[in-house]
Write a protein that holds these residues in place. Structure first.
Motif, mmCIF file in Angstrom:
data_model
loop_
_atom_site.group_PDB
_atom_site.id
_atom_site.type_symbol
_atom_site.label_atom_id
_atom_site.label_comp_id
_atom_site.label_asym_id
_atom_site.label_seq_id
_atom_site.Cartn_x
_atom_site.Cartn_y
_atom_site.Cartn_z
ATOM 1 N N UNK A 40 1.452 26.529 -33.981
ATOM 2 C CA UNK A 40 1.751 27.912 -34.336
ATOM 3 C C UNK A 40 0.796 28.415 -35.420
ATOM 4 N N UNK A 43 -2.865 28.888 -34.192
ATOM 5 C CA UNK A 43 -2.991 30.067 -33.314
ATOM 6 C C UNK A 43 -2.822 31.380 -34.095
ATOM 7 N N UNK A 44 -1.755 31.448 -34.893
ATOM 8 C CA UNK A 44 -1.459 32.715 -35.575
ATOM 9 C C UNK A 44 -2.518 33.051 -36.622
ATOM 10 N N UNK A 98 15.327 48.197 -31.371
ATOM 11 C CA UNK A 98 14.300 47.902 -30.372
ATOM 12 C C UNK A 98 13.127 48.879 -30.431
ATOM 13 N N UNK A 101 11.080 48.240 -33.694
ATOM 14 C CA UNK A 101 10.786 46.873 -34.131
ATOM 15 C C UNK A 101 9.264 46.632 -34.111
ATOM 16 N N UNK A 103 5.765 44.645 -34.051
ATOM 17 C CA UNK A 103 5.339 43.355 -33.505
ATOM 18 C C UNK A 103 4.233 42.742 -34.359
ATOM 19 N N UNK A 110 6.374 33.917 -39.260
ATOM 20 C CA UNK A 110 6.916 32.671 -38.694
ATOM 21 C C UNK A 110 6.258 31.448 -39.323
ATOM 22 N N UNK B 52 4.473 31.347 -29.300
ATOM 23 C CA UNK B 52 3.909 31.959 -30.503
ATOM 24 C C UNK B 52 4.290 33.431 -30.519
ATOM 25 N N UNK B 53 3.840 34.155 -31.559
ATOM 26 C CA UNK B 53 4.286 35.544 -31.713
ATOM 27 C C UNK B 53 3.829 36.422 -30.558
ATOM 28 N N UNK B 54 2.707 36.063 -29.927
ATOM 29 C CA UNK B 54 2.253 36.843 -28.767
ATOM 30 C C UNK B 54 3.277 36.807 -27.639
ATOM 31 N N UNK B 56 6.552 36.499 -28.055
ATOM 32 C CA UNK B 56 7.651 37.378 -28.469
ATOM 33 C C UNK B 56 7.278 38.829 -28.189
ATOM 34 N N UNK B 57 6.020 39.153 -28.479
ATOM 35 C CA UNK B 57 5.563 40.525 -28.241
ATOM 36 C C UNK B 57 5.640 40.869 -26.747
ATOM 37 N N UNK B 61 7.875 43.850 -25.228
ATOM 38 C CA UNK B 61 7.266 44.936 -24.442
ATOM 39 C C UNK B 61 7.959 45.047 -23.080
ATOM 40 N N UNK B 63 11.067 44.263 -22.414
ATOM 41 C CA UNK B 63 12.378 44.881 -22.655
ATOM 42 C C UNK B 63 12.236 46.386 -22.852
ATOM 43 N N UNK B 64 11.217 46.768 -23.635
ATOM 44 C CA UNK B 64 11.002 48.192 -23.917
ATOM 45 C C UNK B 64 10.632 48.959 -22.656
ATOM 46 N N UNK B 67 14.204 48.896 -20.108
ATOM 47 C CA UNK B 67 15.446 49.599 -20.465
ATOM 48 C C UNK B 67 15.459 51.101 -20.167
ATOM 49 N N UNK B 91 14.881 38.086 -33.216
ATOM 50 C CA UNK B 91 14.756 38.573 -31.843
ATOM 51 C C UNK B 91 16.037 38.286 -31.063
ATOM 52 N N UNK B 94 17.944 41.356 -30.423
ATOM 53 C CA UNK B 94 17.388 42.355 -29.506
ATOM 54 C C UNK B 94 17.694 42.030 -28.048
#
Lengths: 142, 110
Positions: A40, A43-44, A98, A101, A103, A110, B52-54, B56-57, B61, B63-64, B67, B91, B94
């Motif tokens: 993590x 990458x991040x 939502x 939020x 990103x 994290x 990783x965070x990508x 989650x993004x 996206x 979900x957005x 909906x 998250x 959400x």
């Protein structure tokens, strides 16, 4: 145990770093949580360096060093772009609904949440930024 | 990534490692099938050991985009380290998250 690599901060470099993580996982005996943070954080942080630290047209190097001594994982990620201490970054708003939020900023958040220590150092003489991420083994294992 | 239709639910099974390398391939396909389906989506994360965070993004996206069209993106079978990432980033507030595929499918049936 010590492993290091230097890549150019671009997409190909990021793929090289991901393969480097595979090697480190193979050679180091890490706990699952340490392995997760290792992958993590590289990458991040590397993605952030590509996006923000080298934000101009010119890229630059990313150097990663991993060390596991007495079960303590230490990941050092270095670049010579714009200085930035991740400890100064604002926390993302995790209560927004939502539609609102954010990103951005989530990756760094994290990494901070999962690590035991996050140390930043900028050397004005060499202009290298150095970020050290520490993850100790679970209590009782050391 | 696997996709299958179970009744009117599109079930998407994500691969084991959702890092930048994998997402370069997965994300465009994921977005395209969610946009094409415009309905109920269940993302099966049973195989996902790393996100990783990508990632989650990408889910956010999805979900957005689902909906407003009357659809939804629900998740099931999160492994503990991935569930931890969802908790820390909040998250989990959400998304509707279910312990397994059967529970996820049942949530849409009700």
């Amino acid at each position: 145990m010590h492993q290091s690599i230097e890549v150019v901060a671009n997409d190909a470099g990021l793929m090289e770093l991901m393969r480097f993580v595979d090697d480190v996982e193979r050679y180091f005996s890490l706990e699952h949580e340490q392995e997760y943070l290792l992958r993590l954080s590289i990458e991040e942080i590397a993605t952030n360096i590509m996006k923000y630290s080298y934000s101009g047209p010119a890229s630059g190097p990313i150097r990663v060093e991993c060390d596991a001594t007495n079960g303590v994982l230490q990941v050092r990620i270095c670049d010579c772009g714009a200085p930035f201490d991740p400890n100064d970054a604002p926390r993302p708003d995790l209560t927004a609904d939502l539609a609102h939020r954010p990103v951005g900023g989530l990756g760094l958040f994290l990494v901070r949440e999962l690590s035991d220590e996050l140390r930043y150092h900028h050397d004005p003489a060499t202009r290298w930024n150095e970020l050290t991420i520490v993850k100790r083994p679970e209590a009782g294992d050391a | 990534m696997k996709q299958e239709h179970i009744g009117d639910v599109l079930v998407i099974t994500l691969p084991a490692r959702l890092d930048a390398a994998a997402l370069a391939d997965v994300e465009p396909v994921f977005n395209a099938i969610i946009n094409a389906h415009q309905g109920k989506v269940l993302v099966d994360m049973a195989e996902v050991g790393f996100a990783a965070s990508l990632a989650l993004r990408m889910l956010l996206m999805g979900l957005k985009s689902a909906q407003p069209l009357g659809g939804d993106v629900r998740l099931c079978s999160l492994q503990p380290p991935v569930a931890e990432i969802f908790r820390k980033s909040r998250f989990d507030t959400l998304f509707k998250i279910y312990p397994d595929r059967a529970a996820g499918l049942a949530s849409y049936a009700g």
